[in-house]
Design a protein around this motif. Structure first.
Motif, PDB file in Angstrom:
ATOM      1  N   ILE A   1       0.863  -1.178   0.000  1.00 14.99           N
ATOM      2  CA  ILE A   1       0.000   0.000   0.000  1.00 14.99           C
ATOM      3  C   ILE A   1       0.898   1.226   0.000  1.00 14.99           C
ATOM      4  CG2 ILE A   1      -1.690   1.349   1.302  1.00 14.99           C
ATOM      5  CD1 ILE A   1      -2.760  -1.284   2.432  1.00 14.99           C
ATOM      6  N   VAL A   2       0.611   2.155  -0.914  1.00 15.22           N
ATOM      7  CA  VAL A   2       1.342   3.418  -0.993  1.00 15.22           C
ATOM      8  C   VAL A   2       0.304   4.524  -1.155  1.00 15.22           C
ATOM      9  CG1 VAL A   2       3.076   4.770  -2.239  1.00 15.22           C
ATOM     10  CG2 VAL A   2       3.292   2.273  -2.123  1.00 15.22           C
ATOM     11  N   PHE A   3       0.338   5.510  -0.264  1.00 16.04           N
ATOM     12  CA  PHE A   3      -0.597   6.621  -0.407  1.00 16.04           C
ATOM     13  C   PHE A   3       0.046   7.908   0.075  1.00 16.04           C
ATOM     14  CE2 PHE A   3      -1.459   4.871   3.772  1.00 16.04           C
ATOM     15  CZ  PHE A   3      -1.626   5.982   4.586  1.00 16.04           C
ATOM     16  N   GLY A   4      -0.515   9.011  -0.374  1.00 16.00           N
ATOM     17  CA  GLY A   4       0.006  10.320   0.023  1.00 16.00           C
ATOM     18  C   GLY A   4      -0.382  11.369  -0.992  1.00 16.00           C
ATOM     19  N   LEU A   5       0.494  12.354  -1.128  1.00 14.31           N
ATOM     20  CA  LEU A   5       0.312  13.418  -2.105  1.00 14.31           C
ATOM     21  C   LEU A   5       1.363  13.271  -3.188  1.00 14.31           C
ATOM     22  CD1 LEU A   5      -0.313  16.479   0.230  1.00 14.31           C
ATOM     23  CD2 LEU A   5      -1.997  14.954  -0.822  1.00 14.31           C
ATOM     24  N   ASP A   6       0.967  13.441  -4.436  1.00 16.57           N
ATOM     25  CA  ASP A   6       1.892  13.347  -5.557  1.00 16.57           C
ATOM     26  C   ASP A   6       3.052  14.315  -5.338  1.00 16.57           C
ATOM     27  OD1 ASP A   6       2.673  14.546  -8.446  1.00 16.57           O
ATOM     28  OD2 ASP A   6       2.169  12.416  -8.594  1.00 16.57           O
ATOM     29  N   GLY A   7       4.253  13.875  -5.687  1.00 16.78           N
ATOM     30  CA  GLY A   7       5.458  14.656  -5.439  1.00 16.78           C
ATOM     31  C   GLY A   7       5.541  15.967  -6.181  1.00 16.78           C
ATOM     32  N   THR A   8       4.804  16.133  -7.257  1.00 14.99           N
ATOM     33  CA  THR A   8       4.848  17.358  -8.049  1.00 14.99           C
ATOM     34  C   THR A   8       3.541  18.131  -7.969  1.00 14.99           C
ATOM     35  OG1 THR A   8       6.364  16.280  -9.575  1.00 14.99           O
ATOM     36  CG2 THR A   8       5.328  18.287 -10.342  1.00 14.99           C
ATOM     37  N   THR A   9       2.411  17.432  -8.180  1.00 10.17           N
ATOM     38  CA  THR A   9       1.116  18.116  -8.285  1.00 10.17           C
ATOM     39  C   THR A   9       0.401  18.282  -6.952  1.00 10.17           C
ATOM     40  OG1 THR A   9      -0.114  16.065  -8.633  1.00 10.17           O
ATOM     41  CG2 THR A   9       0.800  17.158 -10.598  1.00 10.17           C
TER      42      THR A   9
ATOM     43  N   PHE B   1      -3.812   6.869  -3.796  1.00 10.84           N
ATOM     44  CA  PHE B   1      -3.802   5.668  -2.972  1.00 10.84           C
ATOM     45  C   PHE B   1      -3.624   4.488  -3.908  1.00 10.84           C
ATOM     46  CE2 PHE B   1      -5.065   2.099  -0.550  1.00 10.84           C
ATOM     47  CZ  PHE B   1      -4.998   2.441   0.791  1.00 10.84           C
ATOM     48  N   LYS B   2      -2.503   3.791  -3.781  1.00 10.25           N
ATOM     49  CA  LYS B   2      -2.212   2.636  -4.631  1.00 10.25           C
ATOM     50  C   LYS B   2      -2.026   1.410  -3.747  1.00 10.25           C
ATOM     51  CE  LYS B   2       0.122   5.336  -8.189  1.00 10.25           C
ATOM     52  NZ  LYS B   2       1.348   5.504  -8.967  1.00 10.25           N
ATOM     53  N   TYR B   3      -2.369   0.266  -4.303  1.00 17.53           N
ATOM     54  CA  TYR B   3      -2.160  -0.986  -3.591  1.00 17.53           C
ATOM     55  C   TYR B   3      -1.766  -2.066  -4.587  1.00 17.53           C
ATOM     56  CZ  TYR B   3      -6.712  -2.506  -5.308  1.00 17.53           C
ATOM     57  OH  TYR B   3      -7.761  -2.845  -6.112  1.00 17.53           O
ATOM     58  N   THR B   4      -1.110  -3.101  -4.088  1.00 12.32           N
ATOM     59  CA  THR B   4      -0.717  -4.222  -4.926  1.00 12.32           C
ATOM     60  C   THR B   4      -1.794  -5.297  -4.819  1.00 12.32           C
ATOM     61  OG1 THR B   4       1.602  -3.748  -4.519  1.00 12.32           O
ATOM     62  CG2 THR B   4       1.093  -5.916  -5.400  1.00 12.32           C
ATOM     63  N   ASN B   5      -2.374  -5.685  -5.962  1.00 17.11           N
ATOM     64  CA  ASN B   5      -3.429  -6.690  -5.941  1.00 17.11           C
ATOM     65  C   ASN B   5      -2.824  -8.099  -5.882  1.00 17.11           C
ATOM     66  OD1 ASN B   5      -2.628  -7.356  -8.561  1.00 17.11           O
ATOM     67  ND2 ASN B   5      -4.337  -6.289  -9.542  1.00 17.11           N
ATOM     68  N   ASP B   6      -3.698  -9.110  -5.922  1.00 15.23           N
ATOM     69  CA  ASP B   6      -3.255 -10.504  -5.813  1.00 15.23           C
ATOM     70  C   ASP B   6      -2.384 -10.953  -6.977  1.00 15.23           C
ATOM     71  OD1 ASP B   6      -4.612 -10.719  -3.450  1.00 15.23           O
ATOM     72  OD2 ASP B   6      -6.424 -11.562  -4.353  1.00 15.23           O
ATOM     73  N   ARG B   7      -2.453 -10.261  -8.114  1.00 15.11           N
ATOM     74  CA  ARG B   7      -1.635 -10.599  -9.284  1.00 15.11           C
ATOM     75  C   ARG B   7      -0.283  -9.872  -9.266  1.00 15.11           C
ATOM     76  NH1 ARG B   7      -6.901  -9.871 -11.590  1.00 15.11           N
ATOM     77  NH2 ARG B   7      -6.286  -7.747 -12.069  1.00 15.11           N
ATOM     78  N   GLY B   8      -0.032  -9.075  -8.216  1.00 16.15           N
ATOM     79  CA  GLY B   8       1.231  -8.355  -8.109  1.00 16.15           C
ATOM     80  C   GLY B   8       1.257  -7.045  -8.854  1.00 16.15           C
ATOM     81  N   GLU B   9       0.095  -6.574  -9.320  1.00 18.91           N
ATOM     82  CA  GLU B   9       0.007  -5.309 -10.065  1.00 18.91           C
ATOM     83  C   GLU B   9      -0.307  -4.165  -9.109  1.00 18.91           C
ATOM     84  OE1 GLU B   9      -2.089  -7.307 -14.006  1.00 18.91           O
ATOM     85  OE2 GLU B   9      -3.333  -6.580 -12.341  1.00 18.91           O
ATOM     86  N   MET B  10       0.370  -3.032  -9.291  1.00 24.88           N
ATOM     87  CA  MET B  10       0.076  -1.844  -8.492  1.00 24.88           C
ATOM     88  C   MET B  10      -1.146  -1.169  -9.104  1.00 24.88           C
ATOM     89  SD  MET B  10       0.988  -0.128  -5.793  1.00 24.88           S
ATOM     90  CE  MET B  10       2.663  -0.426  -5.298  1.00 24.88           C
ATOM     91  N   VAL B  11      -2.213  -1.030  -8.313  1.00 29.05           N
ATOM     92  CA  VAL B  11      -3.482  -0.485  -8.773  1.00 29.05           C
ATOM     93  C   VAL B  11      -3.752   0.834  -8.056  1.00 29.05           C
ATOM     94  CG1 VAL B  11      -5.981  -0.914  -8.897  1.00 29.05           C
ATOM     95  CG2 VAL B  11      -4.372  -2.818  -9.137  1.00 29.05           C
ATOM     96  N   ASN B  12      -4.184   1.837  -8.825  1.00 28.48           N
ATOM     97  CA  ASN B  12      -4.539   3.130  -8.244  1.00 28.48           C
ATOM     98  C   ASN B  12      -5.995   3.062  -7.813  1.00 28.48           C
ATOM     99  OD1 ASN B  12      -4.434   5.743  -7.424  1.00 28.48           O
ATOM    100  ND2 ASN B  12      -3.951   6.595  -9.420  1.00 28.48           N
ATOM    101  N   LEU B  13      -6.250   3.243  -6.520  1.00 29.96           N
ATOM    102  CA  LEU B  13      -7.612   3.150  -5.998  1.00 29.96           C
ATOM    103  C   LEU B  13      -8.489   4.292  -6.475  1.00 29.96           C
ATOM    104  CD1 LEU B  13      -9.454   1.463  -4.169  1.00 29.96           C
ATOM    105  CD2 LEU B  13      -8.738   2.901  -2.263  1.00 29.96           C
ATOM    106  N   PHE B  14      -7.939   5.500  -6.550  1.00 29.51           N
ATOM    107  CA  PHE B  14      -8.694   6.639  -7.089  1.00 29.51           C
ATOM    108  C   PHE B  14      -7.769   7.572  -7.815  1.00 29.51           C
ATOM    109  CE2 PHE B  14      -7.229   9.513  -3.778  1.00 29.51           C
ATOM    110  CZ  PHE B  14      -7.210   8.763  -2.620  1.00 29.51           C
TER     111      PHE B  14
END
Length: 151
Positions: free
Chosen positions: A125-133, A138-151
C-alpha cells in the motif's frame, strides 16, 4: 629472566599504545574529513540499543533504535544521496529488522507519502500526495502483483 620480563612488558605497552593511536586517529580522521559523528547507547547488558548519527554530506542527524537482538526497530532522519537528499523519513521495522512501514517526503514539493510493505519487502500500500502536483493518491498491490490506483 627479569630482562626478558621487562622486554615483554615494554613491547606489550608500546603495542597497546600504538594500537590505541591507530584506532583512535582513524575515528578522528573519519569524523573530521567525512563529517560522520556517531553516538552509541547501550543497555545494562552491553547491547547497543540506539545510535544517533550525523549524516555524511548533509550534516543532518539520524536516529536508529534497536531491539534485544540488535535488529533495527525505528529509524528517523533524512536521505543523504541522490534526488531524495535532505528529504525526511521515519521507518518502522518488524522484530526481524525488516522495514515494514515507511513515512517519508518525496518529489520536488517534499510531498508526504506512506508506504506499507509485506514481510517480503514488497510495497503493498502506498498513499500520500503526488510529489509534483500535490494530488492525493492511494495505490495498492493486488493478488496478481500489479500496483493499482484506488482513485
Amino acid at each position: 629472566m627479569k630482562k626478558q620480563f621487562l622486554t615483554i612488558a615494554i613491547c606489550s605497552f608500546l603495542g597497546g599504545l600504538a594500537g590505541s593511536i591507530v584506532f583512535s586517529s582513524t575515528a578522528s580522521l573519519a569524523a573530521k574529513e567525512e563529517h560522520l559523528y556517531l553516538t552509541n547507547f547501550h543497555n545494562d547488558n552491553g547491547n547497543r540499543i540506539a545510535v544517533i548519527a550525523g549524516a555524511k554530506g548533509t550534516g543532518e542527524g539520524q536516529l536508529f533504535l534497536f531491539n534485544d537482538n540488535g535488529k533495527t526497530e525505528i529509524q528517523m532522519g533524512a536521505y543523504s544521496k541522490g534526488m531524495e537528499r535532505g528529504q525526511t523519513l521515519f521507518g518502522m521495522h518488524d522484530r526481524f529488522g525488516y522495514l515494514r512501514l515507511l513515512m517519508r517526503m518525496h518529489g520536488p514539493e517534499d510531498s508526504p507519502t506512506v508506504v506499507m510493505k509485506d514481510n517480503t519487502g514488497k510495497d503493498r500500500i502506498v498513499f500520500g500526495l503526488d510529489g509534483t502536483t500535490q494530488t492525493p493518491y492511494f495505490k495498492y498491490t493486488n493478488d496478481r502483483g500489479e500496483m493499482v490506483n484506488l482513485f
